[in-house]
Design an enzyme around this catalytic site. Structure first.
Site, short mmCIF file in Angstrom:
data_model
loop_
_atom_site.label_atom_id
_atom_site.label_comp_id
_atom_site.label_asym_id
_atom_site.label_seq_id
_atom_site.Cartn_x
_atom_site.Cartn_y
_atom_site.Cartn_z
N HIS A 117 0.84 -1.20 0.00
CA HIS A 117 0.00 0.00 0.00
C HIS A 117 0.87 1.25 0.00
O HIS A 117 2.10 1.17 -0.10
CB HIS A 117 -1.02 -0.02 1.14
CG HIS A 117 -0.42 -0.01 2.51
ND1 HIS A 117 0.31 1.04 3.00
CD2 HIS A 117 -0.43 -0.94 3.49
CE1 HIS A 117 0.71 0.78 4.22
NE2 HIS A 117 0.29 -0.44 4.55
N HIS A 170 4.05 1.58 2.37
CA HIS A 170 5.24 0.85 1.92
C HIS A 170 5.86 1.56 0.71
O HIS A 170 7.08 1.63 0.58
CB HIS A 170 4.89 -0.58 1.46
CG HIS A 170 4.06 -1.36 2.43
ND1 HIS A 170 2.89 -1.99 2.07
CD2 HIS A 170 4.24 -1.61 3.74
CE1 HIS A 170 2.40 -2.61 3.14
NE2 HIS A 170 3.19 -2.40 4.16
N CYS A 175 0.58 -9.11 20.51
CA CYS A 175 -0.26 -8.60 19.42
C CYS A 175 0.26 -9.17 18.11
O CYS A 175 1.39 -8.92 17.74
CB CYS A 175 -0.24 -7.07 19.37
SG CYS A 175 -1.04 -6.44 17.86
N CYS A 196 1.22 -6.51 15.36
CA CYS A 196 2.58 -5.97 15.53
C CYS A 196 3.62 -7.08 15.53
O CYS A 196 4.79 -6.80 15.39
CB CYS A 196 2.76 -5.27 16.87
SG CYS A 196 1.61 -3.98 17.28
N CYS A 223 -4.56 -3.03 21.50
CA CYS A 223 -3.34 -2.51 20.89
C CYS A 223 -3.69 -1.21 20.18
O CYS A 223 -4.60 -1.20 19.35
CB CYS A 223 -2.79 -3.52 19.88
SG CYS A 223 -1.59 -2.77 18.74
N HIS A 271 -3.39 -1.59 16.22
CA HIS A 271 -4.24 -2.53 15.48
C HIS A 271 -5.67 -2.59 15.98
O HIS A 271 -6.50 -3.25 15.38
CB HIS A 271 -3.59 -3.91 15.47
CG HIS A 271 -2.31 -3.93 14.68
ND1 HIS A 271 -1.09 -3.69 15.27
CD2 HIS A 271 -2.09 -4.07 13.36
CE1 HIS A 271 -0.15 -3.71 14.33
NE2 HIS A 271 -0.73 -3.93 13.16
N LYS A 330 -6.91 7.01 9.21
CA LYS A 330 -6.06 5.89 8.83
C LYS A 330 -6.68 5.23 7.61
O LYS A 330 -7.88 5.09 7.51
CB LYS A 330 -6.01 4.90 9.99
CG LYS A 330 -4.80 4.00 9.89
CD LYS A 330 -4.71 3.04 11.04
CE LYS A 330 -3.80 1.89 10.56
NZ LYS A 330 -3.05 1.26 11.57
N LYS A 374 -9.62 -0.57 4.44
CA LYS A 374 -10.59 -1.06 3.46
C LYS A 374 -12.00 -0.74 3.89
O LYS A 374 -12.83 -0.35 3.08
CB LYS A 374 -10.42 -2.57 3.28
CG LYS A 374 -9.27 -2.89 2.36
CD LYS A 374 -9.39 -4.30 1.81
CE LYS A 374 -8.14 -4.64 1.02
NZ LYS A 374 -7.54 -5.89 1.40
N1 MSP Z 1 7.89 -6.64 8.78
C1 MSP Z 1 8.03 -5.51 9.62
C2 MSP Z 1 9.38 -4.85 9.44
C3 MSP Z 1 10.57 -5.70 9.64
S1 MSP Z 1 12.05 -4.84 9.31
C4 MSP Z 1 13.26 -5.80 9.94
C5 MSP Z 1 6.92 -4.51 9.32
N2 MSP Z 1 6.35 -4.59 8.12
S2 MSP Z 1 5.17 -3.64 7.59
O1 MSP Z 1 4.73 -4.22 6.36
O2 MSP Z 1 4.19 -3.45 8.58
O3 MSP Z 1 5.85 -2.28 7.23
C6 MSP Z 1 5.94 -1.20 8.13
C7 MSP Z 1 6.58 -0.03 7.43
O4 MSP Z 1 5.82 0.31 6.25
C8 MSP Z 1 6.60 1.28 8.22
O5 MSP Z 1 7.66 1.36 9.14
C9 MSP Z 1 6.76 2.27 7.09
O6 MSP Z 1 8.06 2.21 6.56
C10 MSP Z 1 5.79 1.72 6.08
N3 MSP Z 1 4.43 2.19 6.32
C11 MSP Z 1 3.34 1.41 6.50
N4 MSP Z 1 2.24 2.20 6.67
C12 MSP Z 1 2.60 3.49 6.63
C13 MSP Z 1 1.89 4.71 6.60
N5 MSP Z 1 0.58 4.77 6.74
N6 MSP Z 1 2.62 5.84 6.39
C14 MSP Z 1 3.97 5.81 6.14
N7 MSP Z 1 4.64 4.67 6.14
C15 MSP Z 1 4.05 3.52 6.60
O7 MSP Z 1 6.66 -3.67 10.15
#
Ligand code: MSP
Length: 476
Positions: A19, A22, A127, A130, A144, A147, A300, A303
């Site tokens: 999304h 990422h 959780c 997380c 949490c 979440h 936030k 969906k």
């Molecule tokens: N798998 C773990 C990370 C392991 S690293 C050793 C994880 N994954 S995640 O898919 O949840 O990705 C989290 C990261 O995605 C956030 O730290 C950020 O980089 C990005 N983002 C996810 N949602 C976001 C927003 N709404 N806004 C900005 N970035 C965010 O955590």
């Protein structure tokens, strides 16, 4: 002299498709990597997917799929999304790779042999969203806060990692910026956490999670998914789990210069990860950089709220380069931001269709009409050094603003001088040539965010006979 530069994104969970959050992190890492390549630095940019653990095991089950098949599918979606977005990562690490698995086993065996991992019992909250152990004080209304789910109660035999042992050393290293955490407010939060709560030993294995890496000395347990995931930052360089570091790639690039992420995963990165490195006797990353968190229309993205902005929809509407630009200018790099389709449309029309696109069309058209030959060489050290200063400080959005100031200034000159009303060729050339030069230098800098556009602009102005090209950004 050229330096080395190693930047990482978090590896993303494969419980759902990529999304905008990422995408934002990944584009930013790509922009910084491209900037360092432009400087001539030896650069490595790593991203990938985090594929083990309870959350993914549960998702695969719900989809009635073998976890292996499930993670293959979603990981491939991330890979193709980054390709569409023109992301130039040097490797894409998957935690289900055999080489990663072997290296992780070797590393935790080393930590175990050091006496840093011991058999104990974990009793407390967990959780799954997380994939983290929570305390009562972390909860909001019993849930949490990230979440909005009630964490599960756990009480099981578990191998524990002696995190508490590293409290003093890590606090010192963080305070002194030896392990730099930025923006500084984030560092202060982490220091506050160390000083108030402190580090407790953490459960490092799960008996009830099958979808994970078995502990080499006790295969009835799988390794805690975060311990597995963190080591990607080393295995992504080709590390085989041995200490001291031996492979050239790893020696050349470790420690990482920047681990990029958002605030949701800062605490684990500032505690468990550096403690693991200390236990392994390896250098700590130089910097954790925490960029802003995105909301859509003030909420936030979810969906059920129907406000999800998907990266592929952005590309469909604006193209990859414009999407990269829009996301990078959406908010101050370290600050939270709110995005909406309305904002994207307005920004696209103002800065790209009417701004850059229109400027390039006007200038190239006038040069073609008057059949001018233009010398586009210029250094513009002032602009380059201002841009560099901002990029070194990770102020990507501000670096973009100074490029747009150049474009606006060029527009103003055109409007004021009105070269289309003139007939004297020398006079026309004296107006257009400096503008063309500034556009070319600006495009070179802009290439870190908009590589395809920069290339097109460069081609237009370096052609033996300059011609008005196709419109770069059709109005929306
Ligand atoms: N798998 C773990 C990370 C392991 S690293 C050793 C994880 N994954 S995640 O898919 O949840 O990705 C989290 C990261 O995605 C956030 O730290 C950020 O980089 C990005 N983002 C996810 N949602 C976001 C927003 N709404 N806004 C900005 N970035 C965010 O955590």
């Amino acid at each position: 002299m050229s330096n080395k530069f190693y930047i990482t994104t978090p590896i993303y969970y494969v419980n759902a498709q990529p999304h905008i959050g990422h995408t934002y992190t990944t584009i930013a890492a790509d922009v910084l990597a491209r900037y360092h390549r432009l400087l001539g630095d030896k650069t490595f940019f790593l991203t990938g997917t985090d594929e083990h653990g309870a959350k993914i095991e549960e998702k695969a089950k719900a989809a009635n799929q073998d976890p292996r098949v499930f993670v293959d599918e979603i990981s491939a979606l991330f890979k193709s999304a980054w390709k569409e977005m023109n992301i130039g990562n040097d490797n894409f690490i998957r935690t289900t790779n055999t080489a990663h698995i072997k290296a992780v086993q070797k590393a935790v065996q080393f930590m175990y042999d050091q006496g840093d991992i011991y058999l104990g019992k974990y009793e407390g909250l967990y959780c799954r969203g997380c994939e983290q152990y929570l305390h009562n004080k972390d909860l909001v209304d019993g849930k949490c806060p990230d979440h909005k789910t009630v964490p599960e109660k756990m009480a099981e035999e578990s191998y524990m990692f002696k995190l508490s042992k590293y409290q003093d050393e890590l606090l010192e290293r963080i305070k002194s910026d030896d392990l730099k955490i930025r923006p500084v407010e984030r560092k202060n939060e982490v220091v506050g956490f160390y000083e108030k709560a402190g580090l407790e030993d953490v459960s490092f294995s799960r008996k009830n999670v099958k979808w994970g890496i078995p502990l080499p000395w006790d295969e009835t347990h799988t390794i805690y998914v975060w311990a597995d995931a963190f080591l990607n930052y080393l295995t992504g360089l080709g590390w085989d789990g041995s200490v001291p570091l031996s492979a050239d790639m790893v020696k050349d690039f470790w420690p990482a210069d920047i681990h990029l992420m958002s605030k949701d995963i800062l605490r684990v990165h500032a505690t468990i990860w550096p403690a693991m490195l200390l236990s392994l006797g390896l250098p700590l990353p130089k910097q954790l950089y925490i960029h802003g968190y995105f909301l859509t229309d003030g909420q936030k993205m979810s969906k059920s709220l129907g406000n999800v902005i998907a990266p592929e929809d952005l590309i469909k509407k604006y193209g990859a380069d414009a999407t990269r630009y829009l996301l990078m200018s959406a908010t101050g790099f370290g600050s939270d931001g709110d995005i909406s389709w309305k904002w994207f449309d307005e920004k696209y029309n103002a800065d790209l269709a009417n701004g850059l696109g229109n400027l390039v069309a006007r200038v190239s058209n006038l040069i073609e009409k008057n059949n001018l030959s233009i010398n586009i060489n210029s250094s513009r050290e002032d602009l380059r050094s201002k841009f560099s200063e901002l990029m070194q400080a990770l102020k990507i959005d501000e670096a973009l603003k100074i490029i747009w100031d150049e474009f606006r200034r060029a527009d103003e000159v055109l409007t004021r001088e009105q070269p289309w009303k003139l007939t004297d060729i020398e006079q026309i050339k004296n107006i257009l040539e400096p503008i063309a030069r500034d556009i070319v230098v600006s495009a070179e800098l802009l290439s870190v965010v908009m590589p395809t556009t920069a290339d097109k602009i460069n081609k237009i102005f370096t052609a033996p006979a300059i011609k008005k090209g196709d419109s770069l950004f059709p109005r929306i």
